[in-house]
Write a protein that holds these residues in place. Structure first.
Motif, mmCIF file in Angstrom:
data_model
loop_
_atom_site.group_PDB
_atom_site.id
_atom_site.type_symbol
_atom_site.label_atom_id
_atom_site.label_comp_id
_atom_site.label_asym_id
_atom_site.label_seq_id
_atom_site.Cartn_x
_atom_site.Cartn_y
_atom_site.Cartn_z
ATOM 1 N N PHE A 29 -0.786 -0.205 -1.770
ATOM 2 C CA PHE A 29 -1.822 0.802 -1.996
ATOM 3 C C PHE A 29 -2.768 0.871 -0.792
ATOM 4 N N VAL A 33 -3.393 4.152 1.833
ATOM 5 C CA VAL A 33 -4.707 4.782 2.000
ATOM 6 C C VAL A 33 -5.215 4.609 3.433
ATOM 7 N N LEU A 47 -5.686 10.776 -5.635
ATOM 8 C CA LEU A 47 -6.787 9.832 -5.433
ATOM 9 C C LEU A 47 -8.043 10.500 -4.894
ATOM 10 N N GLU A 71 -12.451 5.795 0.650
ATOM 11 C CA GLU A 71 -11.298 5.036 1.133
ATOM 12 C C GLU A 71 -11.652 3.563 1.290
ATOM 13 N N LYS A 74 -11.871 1.855 -2.102
ATOM 14 C CA LYS A 74 -10.560 1.692 -2.728
ATOM 15 C C LYS A 74 -9.739 0.610 -2.016
ATOM 16 N N ARG A 102 -11.236 -0.929 -11.938
ATOM 17 C CA ARG A 102 -11.203 0.334 -11.195
ATOM 18 C C ARG A 102 -9.981 0.395 -10.289
ATOM 19 N N SER A 103 -9.679 -0.705 -9.620
ATOM 20 C CA SER A 103 -8.547 -0.718 -8.707
ATOM 21 C C SER A 103 -7.217 -0.627 -9.448
ATOM 22 N N THR A 105 -6.673 1.209 -11.906
ATOM 23 C CA THR A 105 -6.472 2.649 -12.088
ATOM 24 C C THR A 105 -5.747 3.221 -10.875
ATOM 25 N N ASP A 106 -6.185 2.827 -9.689
ATOM 26 C CA ASP A 106 -5.555 3.326 -8.466
ATOM 27 C C ASP A 106 -4.113 2.838 -8.334
ATOM 28 N N THR A 109 -2.064 4.733 -10.734
ATOM 29 C CA THR A 109 -1.893 6.095 -10.237
ATOM 30 C C THR A 109 -0.805 6.133 -9.170
ATOM 31 N N MET A 110 -0.778 5.141 -8.300
ATOM 32 C CA MET A 110 0.253 5.071 -7.262
ATOM 33 C C MET A 110 1.644 4.979 -7.899
#
Length: 150
Positions: A29, A33, A47, A71, A74, A102-103, A105-106, A109-110
Motif C-alpha cells: 500500500f 501511494v 483513496l 498521502e 496514509k 483507519r489504515s 480501511t485503506d 480498499t486496496m
C-alpha cells in the motif's frame, strides 16, 4: 487472531502468517501511494476522490493543497502497521489502535479494488484474495469494537 482490550491498551495475538500478511499488504500500500511509477489509478481514485466532481478546476486546487498531507498520513499509518504487526502479542495504545483501524480501511480498499469491488453490494468470487479481503474486514471490525468498548 485473538483481540482484547485491557484498560487503555488493545492486544492482538497474531499467528506468523497473519502478521506477515499485514506487513506485506502495508508495504504494498505504502509503495503504491508513494511511488508514481507504481501508479494504480483505480486504487488512487478511490483513496483520493475528486472533492468537486462537477468542477475539475476546484478539484485540482483542493488536491494541490491536501494531497501531500493525505498521502503522508496514509503512508505513515501503513508503515506503522508494517513496523508493529509481528507474530505473537501486539499491544497498541488507543491512539495507535485508531491509526490501525483507519489504515485497515485503506488496505481493505486496496484489496477490494484489485478484486473489482466498487460498491457495498459487490461480492467477489471465492478465492485467496477474497479471503484476505474478508479477514481484513473482520480484523477491522474487531479492532473498532474494542475501541468502542469501556
Amino acid at each position: 487472531m485473538l483481540i482484547d482490550r485491557r484498560g487503555e491498551q488493545i492486544r492482538i495475538d497474531f499467528a506468523a502468517e497473519e502478521a506477515g500478511l499485514l506487513t506485506v499488504l502495508a508495504h504494498q500500500f505504502a509503495d503504491v501511494v508513494r511511488d508514481p511509477e507504481l501508479d494504480d489509478a483505480p486504487l488512487l481514485a478511490r483513496l483520493f476522490p475528486d472533492a468537486y466532481r462537477d468542477d475539475p478546476d476546484a478539484s485540482a486546487e483542493f488536491r494541490h493543497y491536501t494531497r501531500d498531507e493525505l498521502e503522508a498520513r496514509k503512508i505513515g499509518a501503513a508503515e506503522q502497521i508494517a513496523a508493529t504487526a509481528t507474530e505473537g502479542l501486539v499491544t497498541l495504545g488507543l491512539a495507535d489502535a485508531e491509526t490501525w483501524a483507519r489504515s485497515l480501511t485503506d488496505l481493505r480498499t486496496m484489496v477490494g479494488t484489485r478484486l473489482g469491488i466498487r460498491g457495498d453490494d459487490d461480492e467477489p468470487a471465492a478465492g485467496p484474495l477474497t479471503d484476505i479481503y474478508h479477514w481484513l474486514g473482520e480484523l477491522q471490525w474487531l479492532l473498532v469494537d474494542q475501541l468502542d468498548g469501556p
